[in-house]
Design a protein around this motif. Structure first.
Motif, PDB file in Angstrom:
ATOM      1  N   TYR A   1       0.813  -1.210   0.000  1.00 21.64           N
ATOM      2  CA  TYR A   1       0.000   0.000   0.000  1.00 21.64           C
ATOM      3  C   TYR A   1       0.853   1.269   0.000  1.00 21.64           C
ATOM      4  N   LYS A   2       2.073   1.180   0.504  1.00 28.26           N
ATOM      5  CA  LYS A   2       2.977   2.322   0.401  1.00 28.26           C
ATOM      6  C   LYS A   2       3.327   2.576  -1.066  1.00 28.26           C
TER       7      LYS A   2
ATOM      8  N   ARG B   1       1.446   1.718  -3.643  1.00 22.79           N
ATOM      9  CA  ARG B   1       0.234   2.238  -4.287  1.00 22.79           C
ATOM     10  C   ARG B   1       0.036   3.719  -3.983  1.00 22.79           C
ATOM     11  N   ARG B   2       0.270   4.100  -2.735  1.00 18.99           N
ATOM     12  CA  ARG B   2       0.116   5.500  -2.356  1.00 18.99           C
ATOM     13  C   ARG B   2       1.161   6.368  -3.060  1.00 18.99           C
ATOM     14  N   ARG B   3       2.381   5.851  -3.216  1.00 22.00           N
ATOM     15  CA  ARG B   3       3.429   6.596  -3.908  1.00 22.00           C
ATOM     16  C   ARG B   3       3.009   6.879  -5.352  1.00 22.00           C
TER      17      ARG B   3
ATOM     18  N   ILE C   1       0.210   9.448  -5.355  1.00 19.18           N
ATOM     19  CA  ILE C   1       0.721  10.789  -5.061  1.00 19.18           C
ATOM     20  C   ILE C   1       1.389  11.383  -6.301  1.00 19.18           C
TER      21      ILE C   1
ATOM     22  N   LEU D   1       0.544  15.063   1.850  1.00 17.52           N
ATOM     23  CA  LEU D   1       0.434  13.708   1.304  1.00 17.52           C
ATOM     24  C   LEU D   1       1.579  12.848   1.822  1.00 17.52           C
TER      25      LEU D   1
ATOM     26  N   GLU E   1       3.278   8.808   2.105  1.00 16.29           N
ATOM     27  CA  GLU E   1       3.289   7.489   1.486  1.00 16.29           C
ATOM     28  C   GLU E   1       2.911   6.394   2.474  1.00 16.29           C
TER      29      GLU E   1
ATOM     30  N   PRO F   1       0.865   4.216   4.978  1.00 14.30           N
ATOM     31  CA  PRO F   1      -0.563   3.988   5.245  1.00 14.30           C
ATOM     32  C   PRO F   1      -0.955   4.515   6.623  1.00 14.30           C
TER      33      PRO F   1
END
Length: 195
Positions: free
Chosen positions: A68-69, A71-73, A76, A112, A114, A116
Motif C-alpha cells: 500500500y505504500k 500504491r500510495r506513492r 501521489i 500527502l 506514502e 498507510p
C-alpha cells in the motif's frame, strides 16, 4: 444515542423527545439479539496469539504496508502531475492567481504521505460491526458508496475534442438503427462485398 437525538427536530422539548428516544432504544434492544454472536467483539486478540502467530501477523502487516505504500506513492505522483498540469494552464496566468494556486498546491502536497494510516496496533479494535460498515460503504449498490462532494459535481456540456488531425472534417455519424426488412433478399448476410 447521539444519532437519534441529532435526528430529532430542534423544537422538541425533553418531555416530547423522551417517548421517541424510548421507542428507539426498544427497537435497538429488539434487533441486537438477531446479530451474530460477538458482533461487537474484536475479531483478533493480539495478546492471545502465540509467538509464531504474532510473527506471521507481523510478516503479513509488513507485506501489506509495502504494497500500500507503493500504491500510495504512485497515486501521489499522479496527483502531482495533475496539479502541475492545472498550474500550466493559460487561464491560471490570465487570472493572475498562479502564486496563490502554487502555495495551495505546495501545502496540499506536503500533507500527502506514502505511509498507510493504519498499523498493526489498530487490529484489536476491528470488530465485525466495523467490517460490516466498511464493506457496505466500499461495495456498490443502494447506499453502498462513500459519500464525497466530488460525486455531486455535474460536468456541463464538453466540446468535441476530436482527436483528429487539423483540418480534417468530422465524419458522418453512424446511421440510425432500423429493423431488418423481410423483402431484402440477402438471406441474412451482409449486402456489402468483400474487398
Amino acid at each position: 444515542m447521539w444519532l437519534p437525538a441529532a435526528m430529532l427536530p430542534l423544537h422538541l422539548s425533553c418531555s416530547q423527545a423522551q417517548p421517541i428516544l424510548s421507542e428507539v432504544v426498544s427497537a435497538v434492544r429488539a434487533l441486537v439479539p438477531q446479530l451474530p454472536a460477538g458482533f461487537f467483539q474484536p475479531l483478533v486478540q493480539l495478546d492471545g496469539l502465540t509467538p509464531s502467530q504474532q510473527d506471521v501477523l507481523q510478516q503479513v502487516d509488513a507485506a501489506l504496508r509495502h504494497e500500500y505504500k507503493l500504491r500510495r506513492r504512485v497515486l501521489i505522483e499522479r496527483i502531482k502531475v495533475t496539479l502541475q498540469s492545472f498550474l500550466a494552464s493559460p487561464r491560471v496566468a490570465e487570472k493572475g492567481s498562479k502564486a496563490e494556486l502554487e502555495a495551495l498546491v505546495a501545502a496540499r502536497q506536503a500533507s500527502l504521505t506514502e505511509d498507510p494510516g493504519v498499523s498493526l496496533s489498530d487490529v484489536p479494535g476491528v470488530t465485525s460491526a466495523y467490517m460490516a460498515s466498511v464493506m457496505r460503504r466500499a461495495t456498490s449498490g443502494e447506499g453502498g458508496s462513500f459519500h464525497t462532494a466530488i460525486k455531486r459535481v455535474v460536468i456541463g456540456k464538453v466540446p468535441d475534442r476530436g482527436g483528429r488531425p487539423e483540418g480534417r472534417a468530422r465524419e458522418a455519424n453512424m446511421p440510425e438503427w432500423a429493423p431488418r426488412r423481410a423483402d431484402s433478399g440477402t438471406g441474412g448476410g451482409s449486402s456489402r462485398g468483400r474487398g
